[in-house]
Design an enzyme around this catalytic site. Structure first.
Site, PDB file in Angstrom:
ATOM      1  N   SER A  29       0.830  -1.218   0.000  1.00 56.34           N
ATOM      2  CA  SER A  29       0.000   0.000   0.000  1.00 56.34           C
ATOM      3  C   SER A  29       0.856   1.256   0.000  1.00 56.34           C
ATOM      4  O   SER A  29       1.683   1.440   0.899  1.00 56.34           O
ATOM      5  CB  SER A  29      -0.873   0.066   1.254  1.00 56.34           C
ATOM      6  OG  SER A  29      -1.695  -1.043   1.344  1.00 56.34           O
ATOM      7  N   HIS A  60      -3.611   0.572  -4.779  1.00 54.83           N
ATOM      8  CA  HIS A  60      -2.909  -0.539  -5.441  1.00 54.83           C
ATOM      9  C   HIS A  60      -3.241  -0.499  -6.928  1.00 54.83           C
ATOM     10  O   HIS A  60      -4.401  -0.404  -7.303  1.00 54.83           O
ATOM     11  CB  HIS A  60      -3.368  -1.887  -4.875  1.00 54.83           C
ATOM     12  CG  HIS A  60      -2.889  -2.146  -3.491  1.00 54.83           C
ATOM     13  ND1 HIS A  60      -1.935  -3.066  -3.185  1.00 54.83           N
ATOM     14  CD2 HIS A  60      -3.237  -1.577  -2.315  1.00 54.83           C
ATOM     15  CE1 HIS A  60      -1.723  -3.064  -1.882  1.00 54.83           C
ATOM     16  NE2 HIS A  60      -2.495  -2.165  -1.325  1.00 54.83           N
ATOM     17  N   HIS A  82      -4.829  -9.539  -1.361  1.00 58.32           N
ATOM     18  CA  HIS A  82      -4.956  -9.731   0.089  1.00 58.32           C
ATOM     19  C   HIS A  82      -5.992 -10.806   0.368  1.00 58.32           C
ATOM     20  O   HIS A  82      -7.012 -10.903  -0.317  1.00 58.32           O
ATOM     21  CB  HIS A  82      -5.399  -8.427   0.761  1.00 58.32           C
ATOM     22  CG  HIS A  82      -4.438  -7.301   0.596  1.00 58.32           C
ATOM     23  ND1 HIS A  82      -4.485  -6.451  -0.488  1.00 58.32           N
ATOM     24  CD2 HIS A  82      -3.395  -6.899   1.360  1.00 58.32           C
ATOM     25  CE1 HIS A  82      -3.507  -5.565  -0.378  1.00 58.32           C
ATOM     26  NE2 HIS A  82      -2.829  -5.808   0.726  1.00 58.32           N
ATOM     27  N   TYR A  84      -8.013 -10.714   2.776  1.00 59.39           N
ATOM     28  CA  TYR A  84      -9.284 -10.092   3.189  1.00 59.39           C
ATOM     29  C   TYR A  84     -10.148  -9.677   2.002  1.00 59.39           C
ATOM     30  O   TYR A  84     -11.329  -9.385   2.162  1.00 59.39           O
ATOM     31  CB  TYR A  84      -9.050  -8.871   4.105  1.00 59.39           C
ATOM     32  CG  TYR A  84      -8.307  -7.725   3.475  1.00 59.39           C
ATOM     33  CD1 TYR A  84      -8.891  -6.902   2.516  1.00 59.39           C
ATOM     34  CD2 TYR A  84      -7.000  -7.441   3.852  1.00 59.39           C
ATOM     35  CE1 TYR A  84      -8.204  -5.861   1.935  1.00 59.39           C
ATOM     36  CE2 TYR A  84      -6.299  -6.404   3.278  1.00 59.39           C
ATOM     37  CZ  TYR A  84      -6.907  -5.616   2.321  1.00 59.39           C
ATOM     38  OH  TYR A  84      -6.210  -4.591   1.743  1.00 59.39           O
ATOM     39  N   GLU A  85      -9.553  -9.644   0.813  1.00 59.79           N
ATOM     40  CA  GLU A  85     -10.347  -9.316  -0.375  1.00 59.79           C
ATOM     41  C   GLU A  85     -11.248 -10.488  -0.775  1.00 59.79           C
ATOM     42  O   GLU A  85     -12.108 -10.351  -1.628  1.00 59.79           O
ATOM     43  CB  GLU A  85      -9.444  -8.941  -1.545  1.00 59.79           C
ATOM     44  CG  GLU A  85      -8.714  -7.616  -1.347  1.00 59.79           C
ATOM     45  CD  GLU A  85      -7.737  -7.329  -2.473  1.00 59.79           C
ATOM     46  OE1 GLU A  85      -8.148  -6.726  -3.479  1.00 59.79           O
ATOM     47  OE2 GLU A  85      -6.561  -7.715  -2.360  1.00 59.79           O
ATOM     48  N   ALA A 112       2.821  -1.881   4.289  1.00 62.70           N
ATOM     49  CA  ALA A 112       2.555  -0.873   5.309  1.00 62.70           C
ATOM     50  C   ALA A 112       2.087  -1.639   6.541  1.00 62.70           C
ATOM     51  O   ALA A 112       1.351  -2.615   6.417  1.00 62.70           O
ATOM     52  CB  ALA A 112       1.478   0.082   4.836  1.00 62.70           C
ATOM     53  N   MET A 210      -1.673  -6.835   7.217  1.00 60.57           N
ATOM     54  CA  MET A 210      -2.673  -7.762   6.658  1.00 60.57           C
ATOM     55  C   MET A 210      -2.162  -8.470   5.404  1.00 60.57           C
ATOM     56  O   MET A 210      -2.950  -8.867   4.551  1.00 60.57           O
ATOM     57  CB  MET A 210      -3.951  -6.982   6.314  1.00 60.57           C
ATOM     58  CG  MET A 210      -4.513  -6.171   7.475  1.00 60.57           C
ATOM     59  SD  MET A 210      -5.905  -5.154   6.946  1.00 60.57           S
ATOM     60  CE  MET A 210      -6.083  -4.066   8.360  1.00 60.57           C
ATOM     61  N   SER A 211      -0.858  -8.629   5.300  1.00 61.01           N
ATOM     62  CA  SER A 211      -0.318  -9.247   4.077  1.00 61.01           C
ATOM     63  C   SER A 211       0.958 -10.007   4.402  1.00 61.01           C
ATOM     64  O   SER A 211       1.157 -10.442   5.532  1.00 61.01           O
ATOM     65  CB  SER A 211      -0.024  -8.147   3.047  1.00 61.01           C
ATOM     66  OG  SER A 211       1.031  -7.319   3.488  1.00 61.01           O
ATOM     67  N   ASN A 234       1.576   3.814  10.858  1.00 61.64           N
ATOM     68  CA  ASN A 234       0.795   4.333  11.999  1.00 61.64           C
ATOM     69  C   ASN A 234       1.182   3.523  13.222  1.00 61.64           C
ATOM     70  O   ASN A 234       1.734   2.436  13.078  1.00 61.64           O
ATOM     71  CB  ASN A 234      -0.711   4.153  11.723  1.00 61.64           C
ATOM     72  CG  ASN A 234      -1.050   2.690  11.436  1.00 61.64           C
ATOM     73  OD1 ASN A 234      -0.864   2.221  10.313  1.00 61.64           O
ATOM     74  ND2 ASN A 234      -1.518   1.978  12.442  1.00 61.64           N
ATOM     75  N   HIS A 246      -7.332   4.268   6.664  1.00 63.80           N
ATOM     76  CA  HIS A 246      -6.514   3.883   5.509  1.00 63.80           C
ATOM     77  C   HIS A 246      -5.835   5.116   4.907  1.00 63.80           C
ATOM     78  O   HIS A 246      -4.712   5.028   4.415  1.00 63.80           O
ATOM     79  CB  HIS A 246      -7.376   3.165   4.469  1.00 63.80           C
ATOM     80  CG  HIS A 246      -6.598   2.636   3.309  1.00 63.80           C
ATOM     81  ND1 HIS A 246      -5.606   1.670   3.447  1.00 63.80           N
ATOM     82  CD2 HIS A 246      -6.631   2.932   1.986  1.00 63.80           C
ATOM     83  CE1 HIS A 246      -5.089   1.402   2.258  1.00 63.80           C
ATOM     84  NE2 HIS A 246      -5.683   2.155   1.356  1.00 63.80           N
TER      85      HIS A 246
HETATM   86  N1  HPA Z   1      -2.898  -2.910  11.492  1.00 69.55           N
HETATM   87  C1  HPA Z   1      -3.001  -3.807  10.503  1.00 69.55           C
HETATM   88  N2  HPA Z   1      -2.612  -3.545   9.270  1.00 69.55           N
HETATM   89  C2  HPA Z   1      -2.082  -2.344   9.017  1.00 69.55           C
HETATM   90  C3  HPA Z   1      -1.960  -1.363   9.999  1.00 69.55           C
HETATM   91  C4  HPA Z   1      -2.385  -1.664  11.306  1.00 69.55           C
HETATM   92  O1  HPA Z   1      -2.303  -0.852  12.246  1.00 69.55           O
HETATM   93  N3  HPA Z   1      -1.396  -0.269   9.400  1.00 69.55           N
HETATM   94  C5  HPA Z   1      -1.194  -0.603   8.104  1.00 69.55           C
HETATM   95  N4  HPA Z   1      -1.614  -1.851   7.854  1.00 69.55           N
END
Ligand code: HPA
Length: 271
Positions: A29, A60, A82, A84-85, A112, A210-211, A234, A246
């Site tokens: 991302s 993406h 992903h 989750y998709e 990320a 998440m990847s 973050n 996001h």
């Molecule tokens: N958690 C999960 N996935 C993420 C985060 C997070 O804080 N930041 C970027 N991808």
């Protein structure tokens, strides 16, 4: 995923190339900009490639960019798939096997991630030293594909130790303050609750995303040498008194764009 599909995908890619890539890049991302630095690129949208899934998430692009970067032949995924998709683990990791089939030997995986380690700051880059698969699934479940690797793959140094040292040295040479640590892979699409972040910290995680875990698992199985880099976009939930979005993730990755590009290019130059 059966071999026929993998061969059809890699043959489709191969037929458009003069030189074969040896380094694969998966760009997470907000990190797809690295693909724009590739010279004399051959660009192939995922939707053109037989058996490739299509990317849906904002930020993406959904294409392969193949060409030269820092004197090396590379193949970059601008956008990944992903779990989750709604893709299966096998779909998420299909491109890794296609890359292996093309002759790729090294894989640089980026993402990320949220910082769990409280000494991290948003905007930090983190060299992944190891991971925790917290996804409740594994892409290697099912009949083993003996053409790629063994039934019970060793995961004791799936993130190549020499690559970790190499990345640390590159960071040092560039004067970049780069962190290192353990990446926890969650399914998403929700960000974690504060209680989950405390749990993951107790379990030894430094960053959460998440990847990455599925792709690295399949890469390790296939004997690819893996380097993982997280952009701490973050602080994970509950550390700061603010909600996660996001757009914050994308904004931070854009802010560290220059450091990220310089770092990865330096790594590739001397890999
Ligand atoms: N958690 C999960 N996935 C993420 C985060 C997070 O804080 N930041 C970027 N991808």
């Amino acid at each position: 995923m059966d071999n026929q599909a993998i061969i059809e995908a890699s043959t489709y890619i191969k037929n458009q190339l003069k030189e074969m890539p040896t380094i694969g890049l998966i760009l997470g991302s907000g990190l797809g900009v690295l693909g724009d630095e590739i010279t004399n690129p051959t660009v192939i949208p995922y939707k053109e490639i037989p058996h490739f899934p299509e990317s849906t998430v904002a930020g993406h692009k959904g294409q392969l960019v193949i060409g030269e970067l820092e004197g090396k032949q590379v193949i970059a995924m601008q956008g990944r798939f992903h779990y989750y998709e709604g893709y299966t683990m096998q779909q998420v990791t299909f491109p890794v096997r296609a890359m292996k089939e093309l002759g790729v030997e090294s894989l640089i995986v980026t993402n990320a991630a949220g910082g769990i380690n409280e000494s991290f700051q948003p905007g930090n880059l983190m060299i992944i030293t190891d991971h925790v698969n917290n996804m409740g699934n594994n892409p290697l479940i099912g009949p083993n594909n003996d053409d790629f690797g063994p039934r019970f793959p060793d995961m004791s140094s799936v993130y190549d130790r020499k690559y970790i040292e190499h990345a640390k040295k590159c960071a040092n040479d560039l004067g970049l303050n780069v962190q290192s640590g353990v990446y926890v892979g969650n399914t998403g699409p929700v960000y974690e609750t504060p209680a989950e972040v405390r749990m993951l910290r107790t379990l030894g995680g430094d960053a959460v995303g998440m990847s990455t875990v599925p792709e690295v698992t399949v890469a390790g199985h296939a004997g690819l040498r893996v380097l993982g880099i997280s952009c701490i976009s973050n602080m994970a939930a509950g550390i700061l008194d603010q909600p996660l979005t996001h757009s914050e993730v994308i904004e931070t990755t854009e802010k560290v764009r220059e450091d990220f590009l310089t770092f990865i290019k330096k790594i590739i130059q001397t890999l």
